[in-house]
Design a protein around this motif. Structure first.
Motif, PDB file in Angstrom:
ATOM      1  N   UNK A 162       0.804  -1.228   0.000  1.00  0.00           N
ATOM      2  CA  UNK A 162       0.000   0.000   0.000  1.00  0.00           C
ATOM      3  C   UNK A 162       0.833   1.272   0.000  1.00  0.00           C
ATOM      4  N   UNK A 163       2.061   1.236   0.535  1.00  0.00           N
ATOM      5  CA  UNK A 163       2.854   2.441   0.662  1.00  0.00           C
ATOM      6  C   UNK A 163       2.425   3.339   1.798  1.00  0.00           C
ATOM      7  N   UNK A 164       1.566   2.842   2.707  1.00  0.00           N
ATOM      8  CA  UNK A 164       1.074   3.638   3.833  1.00  0.00           C
ATOM      9  C   UNK A 164       1.339   2.871   5.120  1.00  0.00           C
ATOM     10  N   UNK A 165       2.021   3.527   6.041  1.00  0.00           N
ATOM     11  CA  UNK A 165       2.405   2.864   7.283  1.00  0.00           C
ATOM     12  C   UNK A 165       1.200   2.624   8.192  1.00  0.00           C
ATOM     13  N   UNK A 166       0.370   3.640   8.363  1.00  0.00           N
ATOM     14  CA  UNK A 166      -0.788   3.487   9.253  1.00  0.00           C
ATOM     15  C   UNK A 166      -1.777   2.481   8.696  1.00  0.00           C
ATOM     16  N   UNK A 167      -1.996   2.493   7.395  1.00  0.00           N
ATOM     17  CA  UNK A 167      -2.904   1.521   6.789  1.00  0.00           C
ATOM     18  C   UNK A 167      -2.361   0.114   6.910  1.00  0.00           C
ATOM     19  N   UNK A 168      -1.048  -0.041   6.834  1.00  0.00           N
ATOM     20  CA  UNK A 168      -0.446  -1.368   6.986  1.00  0.00           C
ATOM     21  C   UNK A 168      -0.695  -1.915   8.381  1.00  0.00           C
ATOM     22  N   UNK A 169      -0.464  -1.104   9.409  1.00  0.00           N
ATOM     23  CA  UNK A 169      -0.730  -1.576  10.776  1.00  0.00           C
ATOM     24  C   UNK A 169      -2.216  -1.847  10.994  1.00  0.00           C
ATOM     25  N   UNK A 170      -3.060  -0.975  10.483  1.00  0.00           N
ATOM     26  CA  UNK A 170      -4.507  -1.177  10.651  1.00  0.00           C
ATOM     27  C   UNK A 170      -4.978  -2.445   9.951  1.00  0.00           C
ATOM     28  N   UNK A 171      -4.455  -2.720   8.770  1.00  0.00           N
ATOM     29  CA  UNK A 171      -4.871  -3.913   8.023  1.00  0.00           C
ATOM     30  C   UNK A 171      -4.484  -5.181   8.774  1.00  0.00           C
ATOM     31  N   UNK A 201      -8.057  -6.409   2.942  1.00  0.00           N
ATOM     32  CA  UNK A 201      -8.453  -5.162   3.603  1.00  0.00           C
ATOM     33  C   UNK A 201      -7.588  -3.997   3.134  1.00  0.00           C
ATOM     34  N   UNK A 202      -6.294  -4.239   2.958  1.00  0.00           N
ATOM     35  CA  UNK A 202      -5.398  -3.151   2.561  1.00  0.00           C
ATOM     36  C   UNK A 202      -5.686  -2.656   1.153  1.00  0.00           C
ATOM     37  N   UNK A 203      -6.101  -3.540   0.263  1.00  0.00           N
ATOM     38  CA  UNK A 203      -6.350  -3.168  -1.131  1.00  0.00           C
ATOM     39  C   UNK A 203      -7.795  -2.781  -1.394  1.00  0.00           C
ATOM     40  N   UNK A 204      -8.586  -2.609  -0.346  1.00  0.00           N
ATOM     41  CA  UNK A 204      -9.987  -2.240  -0.542  1.00  0.00           C
ATOM     42  C   UNK A 204     -10.084  -0.848  -1.163  1.00  0.00           C
ATOM     43  N   UNK A 205     -10.894  -0.668  -2.205  1.00  0.00           N
ATOM     44  CA  UNK A 205     -11.011   0.676  -2.823  1.00  0.00           C
ATOM     45  C   UNK A 205     -11.754   1.682  -1.961  1.00  0.00           C
ATOM     46  N   UNK A 206     -12.422   1.239  -0.889  1.00  0.00           N
ATOM     47  CA  UNK A 206     -13.174   2.170  -0.059  1.00  0.00           C
ATOM     48  C   UNK A 206     -12.257   3.069   0.761  1.00  0.00           C
ATOM     49  N   UNK A 207     -10.968   2.730   0.865  1.00  0.00           N
ATOM     50  CA  UNK A 207     -10.051   3.604   1.607  1.00  0.00           C
ATOM     51  C   UNK A 207      -9.870   4.951   0.930  1.00  0.00           C
ATOM     52  N   UNK A 258      11.976   2.262  -5.739  1.00  0.00           N
ATOM     53  CA  UNK A 258      11.353   0.939  -5.789  1.00  0.00           C
ATOM     54  C   UNK A 258       9.905   0.995  -5.320  1.00  0.00           C
ATOM     55  N   UNK A 259       9.622   1.774  -4.283  1.00  0.00           N
ATOM     56  CA  UNK A 259       8.245   1.879  -3.805  1.00  0.00           C
ATOM     57  C   UNK A 259       7.364   2.559  -4.836  1.00  0.00           C
ATOM     58  N   UNK A 260       7.890   3.561  -5.531  1.00  0.00           N
ATOM     59  CA  UNK A 260       7.107   4.220  -6.577  1.00  0.00           C
ATOM     60  C   UNK A 260       6.782   3.251  -7.704  1.00  0.00           C
ATOM     61  N   UNK A 261       7.733   2.398  -8.049  1.00  0.00           N
ATOM     62  CA  UNK A 261       7.476   1.406  -9.106  1.00  0.00           C
ATOM     63  C   UNK A 261       6.413   0.415  -8.660  1.00  0.00           C
ATOM     64  N   UNK A 262       6.491  -0.020  -7.414  1.00  0.00           N
ATOM     65  CA  UNK A 262       5.493  -0.974  -6.921  1.00  0.00           C
ATOM     66  C   UNK A 262       4.094  -0.362  -6.906  1.00  0.00           C
ATOM     67  N   UNK A 263       3.994   0.885  -6.455  1.00  0.00           N
ATOM     68  CA  UNK A 263       2.676   1.506  -6.373  1.00  0.00           C
ATOM     69  C   UNK A 263       2.121   1.861  -7.747  1.00  0.00           C
TER      70      UNK A 263
END
Length: 414
Positions: free
Chosen positions: A176-185, A217-223, A244-249
């Motif tokens: 996801x590239x988001x730290x808070x979303x990663x922990x929440x997921x 949950x992390x890839x849900x479009x509702x975020x 590398x993160x930009x390429x992944x996202x």
């Protein structure tokens, strides 16, 4: 201990033939004897030999007579068929079940080591935190007594969380590239796992179950509708990690997930296809296209081993931490209670609205009024017009005279 003449035991091949002649399976025979099916199999192959009370019960269930000759017992004479008596011993009573289980454990110890297959299954049970022995698998040949588990559900959950949560947070951050979303997921995935722990505990791969839930949950479009997710987070400090993160996202979510599972986590192609709910050729094509996209912008990562190493370094560089397992369990239970209360309140509200509707609704049929129609041929109703001169004089005369006393006007009834 040697066999006595009072409890003769046939040869291994003869034991199997006698069991099949009595229409008993290995599982049924093991259930009546209070042992495992692997123990009965080892008896019939000659690897081990029953002793003590298990020997007597085994001979009795096989229907072997106590007056057989040594040749008939050893099975060296052809055509020597032991006499079959009865239909087998009944299962042990409830009062003697504890005693039989204790004797079964003693006899199992005296029989020697179990086969390698059984030992492997016990080792797998021990690694997963399940009770050891045959009772952990739920087969038909397990003991009737209930075995105490080696770990409580909370302890098993905490062990799974400590094993999978740290790496799973880093994986979700790469996704996801988001730290808070990663922990929440990850926390939401483990909360759901604790809510469905009876299902997750018996899963073949509990960590994979939680990983798939966290990824979904992390890839849900509702975020995208959440205010705090409309602004990007700070990128990694290093320039190579940021590239590398930009390429992944920039990859589509399904390609990103497939590449992370195959080259990042290290799953096999069939396992990756199963977790992403795709066919194996489709998963292979996604991996190839994702690698091509990464190699087009970062040529130094064209080799899969270099890509795997860089993904690991990128996930480890952020120092992401997960919450404590006790906190996750408490939050999950609190969320479950809230949803339960909301469901109860909604049900009560629905019942109240239904009762009010039944109370106020009409209980009989009323025919609707027909629309009005115009009737022709009748003279219109005229309103009273102004008074004439004579009528005005008469009204003045009436008002001027008294309405009481002897001089009052009395209507003439004649």
């Amino acid at each position: 201990m040697t066999q006595g003449s009072a409890t003769p035991l046939p040869a291994p091949k003869e034991r199997r033939r006698l069991r099949e002649a009595r229409a008993l399976t290995q599982a049924e025979l093991a259930s009546r004897l209070g042992v495992s099916r692997s123990t009965v199999r080892s008896w019939e192959t000659g690897r081990t030999t029953p002793r003590g009370r298990k020997l007597e019960a085994y001979v009795r269930l096989l229907g072997v007579g106590t007056t057989l000759s040594d040749d008939a017992v050893s099975g060296r004479q052809e055509g020597s068929v032991p006499a079959l008596v009865g239909a087998g011993a009944p299962p042990p009573s409830r009062e003697n079940r504890a005693t039989e289980n204790r004797r079964a454990s003693e006899d199992r110890t005296a029989d020697g080591p179990e086969p390698a297959e059984h030992a492997d299954r016990v080792a797998v049970d021990r690694d997963r935190g399940l009770p050891g022995g045959e009772g952990a698998w739920g087969d038909a040949d397990q003991d009737s007594a209930v075995r105490e588990p080696s770990l409580t559900p909370a302890q098993a959950f905490d062990a799974l969380y400590a094993f999978a949560a740290p790496a799973l947070v880093r994986q979700t951050y790469l996704l996801t590239g988001r730290r808070e979303l990663a922990r929440e997921s990850v926390e939401r995935a483990f909360q759901l796992a604790w809510y469905r722990w009876p299902e997750v505990a018996v899963d073949r791969d509990p960590a994979g179950w939680v990983r798939a839930t966290a990824y979904e949950y992390a890839l849900s479009p509702w975020h995208r509708l959440r205010p705090r997710h409309r602004h990007p987070e700070a990128p990694p400090a290093g320039g190579s990690e940021r590239a590398l993160l930009d390429v992944l996202l920039s990859l589509p979510p399904v390609y990103r997930r497939t590449l992370l599972l195959y080259d990042g986590v290290g799953l096999g192609l069939p396992e990756t296809a199963a977790e992403t709910e795709a066919s194996t050729p489709a998963a292979a094509n996604r991996v190839l296209h994702a690698r091509e996209a990464v190699a087009a912008r970062l040529p130094e990562l064209a080799h899969p081993e270099d890509l795997h190493r860089r993904l690991t370094e990128l996930g480890s560089a952020e120092r992401l931490r997960a919450a404590k397992p006790r906190t996750v369990r408490d939050h999950g239970e609190h969320r479950a209670r809230q949803w339960t209360r909301a469901a109860i309140a909604f049900t009560v509200l629905l019942i109240g609205v239904t009762a009010l509707t039944l109370r106020t609704a009409p209980d009989h049929y009323e025919a609707p009024l027909s629309p009005p129609e115009t009737i022709h041929g009748l003279p219109p109703r005229s309103a009273p017009g102004p008074l004439s001169a004579e009528e005005l004089v008469l009204r003045a005369k009436l008002r001027s005279q008294t309405s009481s006393g002897p001089a009052r006007l009395v209507p003439d009834i004649r």
